[in-house]
Design an enzyme around this catalytic site. Structure first.
Site, PDB file in Angstrom:
ATOM      1  N   ASP A  27      -8.137 -17.503  95.938  1.00 49.59           N
ATOM      2  CA  ASP A  27      -9.256 -18.431  95.936  1.00 49.59           C
ATOM      3  C   ASP A  27     -10.536 -17.692  96.322  1.00 49.59           C
ATOM      4  O   ASP A  27     -10.631 -17.129  97.418  1.00 49.59           O
ATOM      5  CB  ASP A  27      -8.938 -19.546  96.937  1.00 49.59           C
ATOM      6  N   ALA A  28     -11.539 -17.693  95.434  1.00 52.25           N
ATOM      7  CA  ALA A  28     -12.789 -16.960  95.690  1.00 52.25           C
ATOM      8  C   ALA A  28     -13.534 -17.508  96.892  1.00 52.25           C
ATOM      9  O   ALA A  28     -14.122 -16.744  97.669  1.00 52.25           O
ATOM     10  CB  ALA A  28     -13.688 -17.012  94.453  1.00 52.25           C
ATOM     11  N   ASP A  46     -17.871 -14.714  86.590  1.00 50.10           N
ATOM     12  CA  ASP A  46     -17.705 -15.357  85.294  1.00 50.10           C
ATOM     13  C   ASP A  46     -16.481 -16.248  85.451  1.00 50.10           C
ATOM     14  O   ASP A  46     -15.353 -15.818  85.221  1.00 50.10           O
ATOM     15  CB  ASP A  46     -17.523 -14.318  84.195  1.00 50.10           C
TER      16      ASP A  46
END
Length: 198
Positions: A27-28, A46
């Site tokens: 999870d970013a 992106d």
């Protein structure tokens, strides 16, 4: 990733063997919240579109952009995809991303590209952690086509298939309808007030 390396070997242009490359399948948002190492020069995302059924919308919020800003170096740059850029759908989230980023960063500059696999124009937005080097889009476009070609030749090894001095000016040449939408936009995307792409 294994399939991409096998089926699209030229897409990475050698990045897979670069020792600086780190790949994290996680999870970013959680990753950046917990990241305490050296600040980043650039964060480029992106990512998936902000759809209601998916978790990606959190990565388009003011709260997330505030975390990103903290993880960048003082002169760092953040770039994110910001959706379609056609006359009929650019307000889905290009204008909202731009407005939300302006709440957090000193300078925000959208640019447009053609994505062949999408069959349409698409937008990305750069946000500068500082306005030390650039104060406006005019500063970014200060180079002549010839000067930009010289800079590309000096800085980039190998042949580029897209970027040139003329193309760089075109990337930042926004149509009037987008400029007007960016000026009018007042929605700021937050965790409690998300804006979804339809």
């Amino acid at each position: 990733l294994k399939s991409a390396k096998k089926m699209l070997p030229t897409y990475g242009n050698g990045c897979w063997s670069d020792p600086r490359l780190e790949i994290h399948f996680e999870d970013a948002l959680a990753y950046l919240k917990g990241y305490n190492d050296e600040p980043f020069d650039v964060i480029y995302m992106d990512i998936s579109d902000p759809i209601e059924a998916g978790p990606g919308y959190k990565l388009y919020t003011k709260e997330f952009y505030e975390i990103v800003k903290q993880k960048l170096k003082p002169n760092g740059i953040f770039v994110t995809q910001s959706g379609p850029s056609s006359l009929h759908n650019h307000t889905d989230y290009l204008s909202v991303v731009n407005r939300t980023l302006r709440e957090v960063f000193g300078l925000v500059v959208p640019y447009l590209v053609e994505i062949p696999s999408f069959g349409s124009g698409w937008s990305f937005t750069m946000a500068f952690n500082s306005t030390q080097h650039y104060k406006s889009l005019t500063d970014i476009n200060r180079f002549s086509v010839e000067k930009m070609d010289e800079e590309i030749e000096r800085r980039i090894e190998g042949e580029l298939r897209f970027l040139s001095g003329a193309a760089q000016l075109g990337l930042f040449g926004l149509p009037k309808f987008i400029e007007e939408s960016l000026d009018r936009e007042d929605r700021v995307m937050t965790l409690s007030n998300p804006v979804y792409m339809h």
